[in-house]
Scaffold this motif. Sequence first.
Motif, PDB file in Angstrom:
ATOM      1  N   HIS A  71       0.852  -1.190   0.000  1.00  0.00           N
ATOM      2  CA  HIS A  71       0.000   0.000   0.000  1.00  0.00           C
ATOM      3  C   HIS A  71       0.889   1.242   0.000  1.00  0.00           C
ATOM      4  CE1 HIS A  71      -4.181   1.391   0.703  1.00  0.00           C
ATOM      5  NE2 HIS A  71      -3.571   2.481   1.140  1.00  0.00           N
ATOM      6  N   LEU A 122      -1.200   7.076  -8.669  1.00  0.00           N
ATOM      7  CA  LEU A 122      -2.598   6.659  -8.722  1.00  0.00           C
ATOM      8  C   LEU A 122      -2.980   6.155 -10.108  1.00  0.00           C
ATOM      9  CD1 LEU A 122      -5.204   6.507  -7.061  1.00  0.00           C
ATOM     10  CD2 LEU A 122      -5.721   8.823  -7.819  1.00  0.00           C
ATOM     11  N   ARG A 123      -2.580   6.871 -11.140  1.00  0.00           N
ATOM     12  CA  ARG A 123      -2.942   6.492 -12.513  1.00  0.00           C
ATOM     13  C   ARG A 123      -2.263   5.202 -12.961  1.00  0.00           C
ATOM     14  NH1 ARG A 123      -4.392  11.513 -16.287  1.00  0.00           N
ATOM     15  NH2 ARG A 123      -5.522  12.683 -14.705  1.00  0.00           N
ATOM     16  N   GLU A 164      -2.043   2.496 -11.306  1.00  0.00           N
ATOM     17  CA  GLU A 164      -2.902   1.418 -10.839  1.00  0.00           C
ATOM     18  C   GLU A 164      -2.144   0.105 -10.595  1.00  0.00           C
ATOM     19  OE1 GLU A 164      -6.214   0.968 -13.522  1.00  0.00           O
ATOM     20  OE2 GLU A 164      -6.903   3.027 -13.197  1.00  0.00           O
ATOM     21  N   PRO A 213      -2.467  -0.618  -4.321  1.00  0.00           N
ATOM     22  CA  PRO A 213      -3.513   0.124  -3.619  1.00  0.00           C
ATOM     23  C   PRO A 213      -2.924   1.385  -3.003  1.00  0.00           C
ATOM     24  CG  PRO A 213      -3.669  -2.202  -3.078  1.00  0.00           C
ATOM     25  CD  PRO A 213      -2.371  -1.995  -3.847  1.00  0.00           C
TER      26      PRO A 213
END
Length: 129
Positions: free
Chosen positions: A94, A118-119, A121, A124
Motif C-alpha cells: 500500500h 494513482l494512474r 494502478e 492500492p
Amino acid sequence: MQILIPVDGTDASKRALDFAIDMAVGMGGSLHVVHFTNQATDATEAILDDARERLASADIPDEPELTTITVDVWNADRVGEEILDTVDKHGYDHVVMGHHEDGPVERAVFGSAAETVLRAEVVPMTVVP
C-alpha cells in the motif's frame, strides 16, 4: 501489510504520515518513510526529523524505516515514477501520499507525484488531502 509513505515536508504530507501511522498501528503493518530529493540539504534533515518525531510517538509494531532517495531529474512525474520503482523493488502492499490542492499554474509546472502513482494502478493507494 507493508506501507510506503513518501514525505516532502508539506502539511498534506504530514497528514498523510499521521494517517499511515494510524493505519500501520491498526493493521499491525510496517512503515517505510521515504523522502525523494535531488540534493540532500538541511531541509531534507528537517523533513526526516519531523517524521522521526511523529513515528517515535506512535506504537508501531515493526521498527519504521526512513530513507532518502536522490532523483537526478526533479519533477513530480519523475518522483511518481521513482515511487512506483520503489514499490516494485520492495513489494509494498500500500502507498499513502498527501496531495495538496494546486492552482492551474502550479499544476502545469509541477504536476503531481500522487497522480502519477494513482494512474499507474499498480498498488492500492490512499491519498490524504
